[in-house]
Design a protein around this motif. Structure first.
Motif, PDB file in Angstrom:
ATOM      1  N   SER A  57     -24.470 -48.314 -59.007  1.00  0.00           N
ATOM      2  CA  SER A  57     -24.901 -47.913 -57.659  1.00  0.00           C
ATOM      3  C   SER A  57     -25.171 -46.413 -57.524  1.00  0.00           C
ATOM      4  O   SER A  57     -26.139 -46.005 -56.875  1.00  0.00           O
ATOM      5  CB  SER A  57     -23.842 -48.314 -56.640  1.00  0.00           C
ATOM      6  N   THR A  58     -24.325 -45.633 -58.145  1.00  0.00           N
ATOM      7  CA  THR A  58     -24.445 -44.181 -57.973  1.00  0.00           C
ATOM      8  C   THR A  58     -25.675 -43.617 -58.676  1.00  0.00           C
ATOM      9  O   THR A  58     -26.048 -42.464 -58.438  1.00  0.00           O
ATOM     10  CB  THR A  58     -23.194 -43.471 -58.525  1.00  0.00           C
ATOM     11  N   ALA A  59     -26.271 -44.427 -59.566  1.00  0.00           N
ATOM     12  CA  ALA A  59     -27.459 -43.943 -60.277  1.00  0.00           C
ATOM     13  C   ALA A  59     -28.704 -44.746 -59.925  1.00  0.00           C
ATOM     14  O   ALA A  59     -29.764 -44.543 -60.491  1.00  0.00           O
ATOM     15  CB  ALA A  59     -27.212 -44.017 -61.785  1.00  0.00           C
ATOM     16  N   PHE A  60     -28.569 -45.667 -58.982  1.00  0.00           N
ATOM     17  CA  PHE A  60     -29.680 -46.561 -58.629  1.00  0.00           C
ATOM     18  C   PHE A  60     -30.545 -45.882 -57.585  1.00  0.00           C
ATOM     19  O   PHE A  60     -30.476 -46.151 -56.394  1.00  0.00           O
ATOM     20  CB  PHE A  60     -29.085 -47.867 -58.084  1.00  0.00           C
ATOM     21  N   SER A  61     -31.396 -44.977 -58.060  1.00  0.00           N
ATOM     22  CA  SER A  61     -32.126 -44.115 -57.125  1.00  0.00           C
ATOM     23  C   SER A  61     -33.082 -44.912 -56.217  1.00  0.00           C
ATOM     24  O   SER A  61     -33.337 -44.518 -55.091  1.00  0.00           O
ATOM     25  CB  SER A  61     -32.889 -43.039 -57.889  1.00  0.00           C
ATOM     26  N   HIS A  62     -33.611 -46.031 -56.726  1.00  0.00           N
ATOM     27  CA  HIS A  62     -34.537 -46.824 -55.905  1.00  0.00           C
ATOM     28  C   HIS A  62     -33.974 -47.135 -54.515  1.00  0.00           C
ATOM     29  O   HIS A  62     -34.690 -47.124 -53.528  1.00  0.00           O
ATOM     30  CB  HIS A  62     -34.818 -48.178 -56.571  1.00  0.00           C
ATOM     31  N   ILE A  63     -32.695 -47.466 -54.484  1.00  0.00           N
ATOM     32  CA  ILE A  63     -32.177 -48.027 -53.236  1.00  0.00           C
ATOM     33  C   ILE A  63     -31.656 -46.974 -52.267  1.00  0.00           C
ATOM     34  O   ILE A  63     -31.438 -47.264 -51.106  1.00  0.00           O
ATOM     35  CB  ILE A  63     -31.089 -49.100 -53.494  1.00  0.00           C
ATOM     36  N   PHE A  64     -31.481 -45.750 -52.744  1.00  0.00           N
ATOM     37  CA  PHE A  64     -30.999 -44.727 -51.813  1.00  0.00           C
ATOM     38  C   PHE A  64     -32.016 -43.628 -51.545  1.00  0.00           C
ATOM     39  O   PHE A  64     -32.059 -43.063 -50.480  1.00  0.00           O
ATOM     40  CB  PHE A  64     -29.688 -44.096 -52.321  1.00  0.00           C
ATOM     41  N   GLN A  65     -32.845 -43.339 -52.516  1.00  0.00           N
ATOM     42  CA  GLN A  65     -33.784 -42.238 -52.290  1.00  0.00           C
ATOM     43  C   GLN A  65     -35.223 -42.609 -52.615  1.00  0.00           C
ATOM     44  O   GLN A  65     -36.134 -41.831 -52.397  1.00  0.00           O
ATOM     45  CB  GLN A  65     -33.388 -41.023 -53.135  1.00  0.00           C
ATOM     46  N   GLY A  66     -35.422 -43.835 -53.118  1.00  0.00           N
ATOM     47  CA  GLY A  66     -36.773 -44.181 -53.562  1.00  0.00           C
ATOM     48  C   GLY A  66     -37.570 -44.986 -52.560  1.00  0.00           C
ATOM     49  O   GLY A  66     -38.650 -45.473 -52.863  1.00  0.00           O
ATOM     50  N   GLY A  67     -37.050 -45.154 -51.372  1.00  0.00           N
ATOM     51  CA  GLY A  67     -37.823 -45.854 -50.354  1.00  0.00           C
ATOM     52  C   GLY A  67     -37.598 -47.353 -50.317  1.00  0.00           C
ATOM     53  O   GLY A  67     -38.128 -48.033 -49.457  1.00  0.00           O
TER      54      GLY A  67
END
Ligand SMILES: [Zn+2]
Length: 250
Positions: A166-176
């Motif tokens: 989760s902490t590295a899953f950029s799609h879901i927090f910063q990728g829109g």
């Protein structure tokens, strides 16, 4: 973006910009299979823009719900595996010979390698994304615990305690994609089901092509995607076509 302004239908300017294999001194640009499917994919987005016919630019062309935008593009990739389509352009650059279908069959067969695992993996990412965005944050006390819960139904191998995606899953927090990661898989459901309609009636069937243009491509986001889809397909999308294409269903 296409729009109607002062009674005039202003047509859009659409361009596809791709980074493809360059020609060399002795050879022209020879596209890889991946580059060909990419070209078809992006051309689908292009068609969505080019055939748009709505009033407002904010609802025109690719301005649709996030989980609907990849249908026009992904569906076109299916034509890359069809002899009828390949015979039109996929020819050897020196001999003019059409690409042998056995090559294409091999590409299809290898595309399904470990598909079961890949499918579960993609589903697990969607579920993880949903698990973060679908609950009251105050109910989440521990990142790793939340993740383990989200992965439970799609887990194939024992969990690695040190791993925390989760902490590295950029799609879901910063990728829109926030709560929209599922749309990758959902778009596949749509494109496989929609393509089956073509496949059953001829991949160049004019009537179905026209219906796709009229009911899907021209409408942009002016109506709910499910309404548009049902008008084209006559029914809601079913996952069977995708599972068959993925080799997970006979
Ligand atoms: Zn796309």
């Amino acid at each position: 973006m296409q729009q109607i302004q002062n009674g005039k239908n202003e047509r859009p300017h659409i361009s596809n910009v791709c980074n493809f294999t360059k020609p060399t001194e002795s050879k022209p640009s020879l596209l890889t299979f991946n580059e060909v499917t990419t070209l078809f994919h992006e051309f689908g987005h292009g068609l969505h823009g080019m055939l748009a016919n709505t009033n407002y630019p904010s609802l025109s062309g690719t301005n649709v719900f996030w989980d609907f935008v990849e249908l026009p593009s992904q569906i076109l990739e299916n034509w890359c595996y069809e002899k009828e389509c390949l015979d039109l352009f996929a020819k050897h650059y020196e001999t003019g010979e059409s690409i042998p279908m056995e090559y294409v069959e091999k590409i299809k067969a290898s595309a399904n390698f470990q598909e079961g695992m890949a499918t579960l993996r993609q589903l697990s990412f969607g579920l993880l994304d949903m698990s973060w965005h679908g609950v009251d944050p105050s109910e989440i006390n521990h990142v790793k615990e939340q993740e383990v819960k989200a992965f439970a139904n799609t887990k194939l191998y024992p969990d690695v305690a040190e791993n925390c995606m989760s902490t590295a899953f950029s799609h879901i927090f910063q990728g829109g994609y926030s709560s929209g990661y599922y749309s990758y898989k959902w778009a596949e459901v749509l494109d496989a089901d929609a393509f089956e309609h073509f496949k059953d009636n001829g991949i160049f069937n004019r009537e179905i092509g026209k219906s796709f243009a009229e009911n899907i491509l021209s409408k942009g986001g002016t109506e709910n995607p499910m309404t548009l889809y049902k008008r084209f397909r006559g029914a809601e999308p079913k996952p069977e076509a995708l599972l068959k294409r993925a080799g997970l269903l006979n």
